[in-house]
Structure formats: structure tokens, C-alpha cells
Design a protein around this motif. Structure first.
Motif, PDB file in Angstrom:
ATOM      1  N   ILE A   1       0.820  -1.205   0.000  1.00 49.95           N
ATOM      2  CA  ILE A   1       0.000   0.000   0.000  1.00 49.95           C
ATOM      3  C   ILE A   1       0.857   1.259   0.000  1.00 49.95           C
ATOM      4  CG2 ILE A   1      -1.603   1.354   1.416  1.00 49.95           C
ATOM      5  CD1 ILE A   1      -2.843  -1.270   2.305  1.00 49.95           C
ATOM      6  N   LEU A   2       1.920   1.267   0.762  1.00 48.46           N
ATOM      7  CA  LEU A   2       2.676   2.492   0.982  1.00 48.46           C
ATOM      8  C   LEU A   2       3.806   2.738   0.002  1.00 48.46           C
ATOM      9  CD1 LEU A   2       2.824   2.412   4.863  1.00 48.46           C
ATOM     10  CD2 LEU A   2       1.290   3.726   3.399  1.00 48.46           C
ATOM     11  N   SER A   3       4.031   1.844  -0.936  1.00 49.39           N
ATOM     12  CA  SER A   3       5.117   2.091  -1.888  1.00 49.39           C
ATOM     13  C   SER A   3       4.646   1.789  -3.304  1.00 49.39           C
ATOM     14  CB  SER A   3       6.336   1.236  -1.557  1.00 49.39           C
ATOM     15  OG  SER A   3       6.033  -0.121  -1.693  1.00 49.39           O
ATOM     16  N   THR A   4       5.142   2.588  -4.233  1.00 52.61           N
ATOM     17  CA  THR A   4       4.815   2.337  -5.632  1.00 52.61           C
ATOM     18  C   THR A   4       5.705   1.251  -6.192  1.00 52.61           C
ATOM     19  OG1 THR A   4       6.261   4.171  -6.227  1.00 52.61           O
ATOM     20  CG2 THR A   4       3.908   4.626  -6.055  1.00 52.61           C
ATOM     21  N   ASN A   5       6.930   1.197  -5.716  1.00 50.20           N
ATOM     22  CA  ASN A   5       7.814   0.069  -6.004  1.00 50.20           C
ATOM     23  C   ASN A   5       8.480  -0.317  -4.692  1.00 50.20           C
ATOM     24  OD1 ASN A   5       9.904   1.895  -5.604  1.00 50.20           O
ATOM     25  ND2 ASN A   5      10.109   2.336  -7.764  1.00 50.20           N
TER      26      ASN A   5
ATOM     27  N   VAL B   1       3.406   8.200   0.186  1.00 50.84           N
ATOM     28  CA  VAL B   1       2.262   8.506   1.024  1.00 50.84           C
ATOM     29  C   VAL B   1       1.671   9.821   0.513  1.00 50.84           C
ATOM     30  CG1 VAL B   1       1.444   8.791   3.395  1.00 50.84           C
ATOM     31  CG2 VAL B   1       3.447   7.401   2.935  1.00 50.84           C
ATOM     32  N   SER B   2       1.044   9.748  -0.644  1.00 49.98           N
ATOM     33  CA  SER B   2       0.460  10.946  -1.246  1.00 49.98           C
ATOM     34  C   SER B   2      -0.913  10.615  -1.800  1.00 49.98           C
ATOM     35  CB  SER B   2       1.357  11.472  -2.369  1.00 49.98           C
ATOM     36  OG  SER B   2       1.324  10.596  -3.468  1.00 49.98           O
ATOM     37  N   ILE B   3      -1.615  11.649  -2.219  1.00 55.80           N
ATOM     38  CA  ILE B   3      -2.952  11.486  -2.783  1.00 55.80           C
ATOM     39  C   ILE B   3      -2.892  10.816  -4.152  1.00 55.80           C
ATOM     40  CG2 ILE B   3      -3.015  13.737  -3.894  1.00 55.80           C
ATOM     41  CD1 ILE B   3      -5.941  12.297  -1.959  1.00 55.80           C
ATOM     42  N   HIS B   4      -1.717  10.720  -4.724  1.00 55.65           N
ATOM     43  CA  HIS B   4      -1.546  10.117  -6.047  1.00 55.65           C
ATOM     44  C   HIS B   4      -1.223   8.628  -5.989  1.00 55.65           C
ATOM     45  CE1 HIS B   4      -1.868  14.078  -7.714  1.00 55.65           C
ATOM     46  NE2 HIS B   4      -0.906  14.489  -6.915  1.00 55.65           N
ATOM     47  N   ASN B   5      -1.263   8.045  -4.808  1.00 54.02           N
ATOM     48  CA  ASN B   5      -1.025   6.615  -4.630  1.00 54.02           C
ATOM     49  C   ASN B   5      -2.383   5.899  -4.628  1.00 54.02           C
ATOM     50  OD1 ASN B   5      -0.343   4.047  -3.868  1.00 54.02           O
ATOM     51  ND2 ASN B   5       0.831   4.657  -2.066  1.00 54.02           N
ATOM     52  N   PRO B   6      -2.736   5.199  -5.716  1.00 58.02           N
ATOM     53  CA  PRO B   6      -4.056   4.567  -5.783  1.00 58.02           C
ATOM     54  C   PRO B   6      -4.287   3.498  -4.725  1.00 58.02           C
ATOM     55  CG  PRO B   6      -2.764   4.077  -7.757  1.00 58.02           C
ATOM     56  CD  PRO B   6      -1.960   5.006  -6.924  1.00 58.02           C
ATOM     57  N   ALA B   7      -3.247   2.775  -4.345  1.00 58.18           N
ATOM     58  CA  ALA B   7      -3.408   1.739  -3.326  1.00 58.18           C
ATOM     59  C   ALA B   7      -3.717   2.348  -1.962  1.00 58.18           C
ATOM     60  CB  ALA B   7      -2.150   0.878  -3.251  1.00 58.18           C
ATOM     61  N   LEU B   8      -3.100   3.471  -1.647  1.00 63.27           N
ATOM     62  CA  LEU B   8      -3.353   4.140  -0.373  1.00 63.27           C
ATOM     63  C   LEU B   8      -4.770   4.707  -0.327  1.00 63.27           C
ATOM     64  CD1 LEU B   8      -2.261   5.051   2.344  1.00 63.27           C
ATOM     65  CD2 LEU B   8      -1.396   7.109   1.217  1.00 63.27           C
ATOM     66  N   ILE B   9      -5.215   5.297  -1.418  1.00 63.94           N
ATOM     67  CA  ILE B   9      -6.580   5.829  -1.482  1.00 63.94           C
ATOM     68  C   ILE B   9      -7.586   4.697  -1.310  1.00 63.94           C
ATOM     69  CG2 ILE B   9      -8.256   6.959  -2.991  1.00 63.94           C
ATOM     70  CD1 ILE B   9      -5.875   8.426  -4.253  1.00 63.94           C
ATOM     71  N   ALA B  10      -7.364   3.583  -1.992  1.00 62.62           N
ATOM     72  CA  ALA B  10      -8.273   2.440  -1.889  1.00 62.62           C
ATOM     73  C   ALA B  10      -8.256   1.846  -0.483  1.00 62.62           C
ATOM     74  CB  ALA B  10      -7.893   1.381  -2.915  1.00 62.62           C
ATOM     75  N   ALA B  11      -7.095   1.787   0.141  1.00 66.34           N
ATOM     76  CA  ALA B  11      -7.007   1.238   1.501  1.00 66.34           C
ATOM     77  C   ALA B  11      -7.763   2.113   2.490  1.00 66.34           C
ATOM     78  CB  ALA B  11      -5.546   1.108   1.922  1.00 66.34           C
TER      79      ALA B  11
ATOM     80  N   SER C   1      -9.081   5.297  -9.131  1.00 63.25           N
ATOM     81  CA  SER C   1      -7.914   6.148  -8.905  1.00 63.25           C
ATOM     82  C   SER C   1      -6.741   5.747  -9.802  1.00 63.25           C
ATOM     83  CB  SER C   1      -7.500   6.108  -7.431  1.00 63.25           C
ATOM     84  OG  SER C   1      -7.125   4.809  -7.063  1.00 63.25           O
ATOM     85  N   ARG C   2      -6.676   4.494 -10.153  1.00 65.58           N
ATOM     86  CA  ARG C   2      -5.618   4.029 -11.057  1.00 65.58           C
ATOM     87  C   ARG C   2      -5.818   4.565 -12.464  1.00 65.58           C
ATOM     88  NH1 ARG C   2      -1.870  -0.596 -10.539  1.00 65.58           N
ATOM     89  NH2 ARG C   2      -0.639  -0.336 -12.395  1.00 65.58           N
TER      90      ARG C   2
ATOM     91  N   PHE D   1      -8.353  14.468 -10.336  1.00 63.10           N
ATOM     92  CA  PHE D   1      -9.281  15.593 -10.244  1.00 63.10           C
ATOM     93  C   PHE D   1      -9.453  16.087  -8.821  1.00 63.10           C
ATOM     94  CE2 PHE D   1     -10.855  13.306 -14.084  1.00 63.10           C
ATOM     95  CZ  PHE D   1     -10.501  14.288 -14.997  1.00 63.10           C
ATOM     96  N   ILE D   2      -8.970  15.319  -7.854  1.00 61.51           N
ATOM     97  CA  ILE D   2      -9.119  15.685  -6.436  1.00 61.51           C
ATOM     98  C   ILE D   2      -8.128  16.773  -6.087  1.00 61.51           C
ATOM     99  CG2 ILE D   2      -8.970  14.839  -4.065  1.00 61.51           C
ATOM    100  CD1 ILE D   2      -9.848  12.131  -5.073  1.00 61.51           C
TER     101      ILE D   2
END
Length: 109
Positions: free
Chosen positions: A54-58, A64-74, A101-102, A108-109
Motif C-alpha cells: 500500500i505504501l510504496s509504488t515500487n 504517502v500521497s494522494i496520487h497513490n491509488p493503493a493508499l486511497i483504496a485502503a 484512482s488508477r 481531479f481531487i
């Protein structure tokens, strides 16, 4: 033929080890405190598996930003789980928010 014997031997050894430990575990009695502490193991293991995803793109950077789709979904899934206490609704909400979000709706947020 050697491979078949090797696989059969490995199966027998694995079965023997696991069955002996299972039978020996019936004789062991754990204290109430130990049983209560062991009840948290599944949550801890699941958190250790899911948190990095959730917390890393790789595997090397923390995102830990609004642009991380896994974090938003979690966050959405946790909110739905807390609000409705429904596993199916939580899964649908989490997967839906992740996909939206992906695909860029979160931009747009």
C-alpha cells in the motif's frame, strides 16, 4: 524413475514431520496470556504483507500521497469496513476506488 522415488520420499518426510508435530501439539497446553498473544499473529502477518504494497509504488520508495491509488483504496476500504462491517462491501469499495484512482479519476481531487 529416480525422480518419482525422490518426490515420493520428499512427500513422506514432509508428511511425517508435520503429522508428528501436529500430534505433539495436542499434548502442549498454553497459558491464557500466550493464547491471547498468539491471537494477534494473523493480524500482524497480514499487516506486514499488505503495508509495503500500500505504501510504496515500487519496493524502494515510500509513497504517502494522494496520487497513490493503493493508499486511497485502503483508506476507502477501512472507512467502509468501519461504517458497514461487511466484507463484500469492503472488497467492492476498495477494488472500485483502486481502479478509479488508477485510471486517473484521483487526479481531479
Amino acid at each position: 524413475m529416480f525422480e518419482v522415488l525422490l518426490i515420493t520420499g520428499m512427500c513422506a518426510v514432509t508428511y511425517l514431520i508435520r503429522s508428528l508435530l501436529f500430534l505433539a501439539a495436542q499434548q502442549v497446553r498454553l497459558s491464557t496470556n500466550t493464547q491471547q498473544a498468539l491471537s494477534f499473529v494473523p493480524v500482524a502477518v497480514l499487516s506486514a504483507i499488505i503495508a509495503p504494497a500500500i505504501l510504496s509504488t515500487n519496493q524502494h520508495t515510500l509513497n504517502v500521497s494522494i496520487h497513490n491509488p493503493a493508499l486511497i483504496a485502503a483508506i476507502a476500504a477501512i472507512a467502509v469496513a468501519w461504517w458497514r462491517n461487511s466484507l463484500l462491501l469492503t472488497l467492492v469499495a476498495g477494488i472500485s476506488i483502486f481502479m478509479l484512482s488508477r485510471w486517473g479519476v484521483a487526479s481531479f481531487i
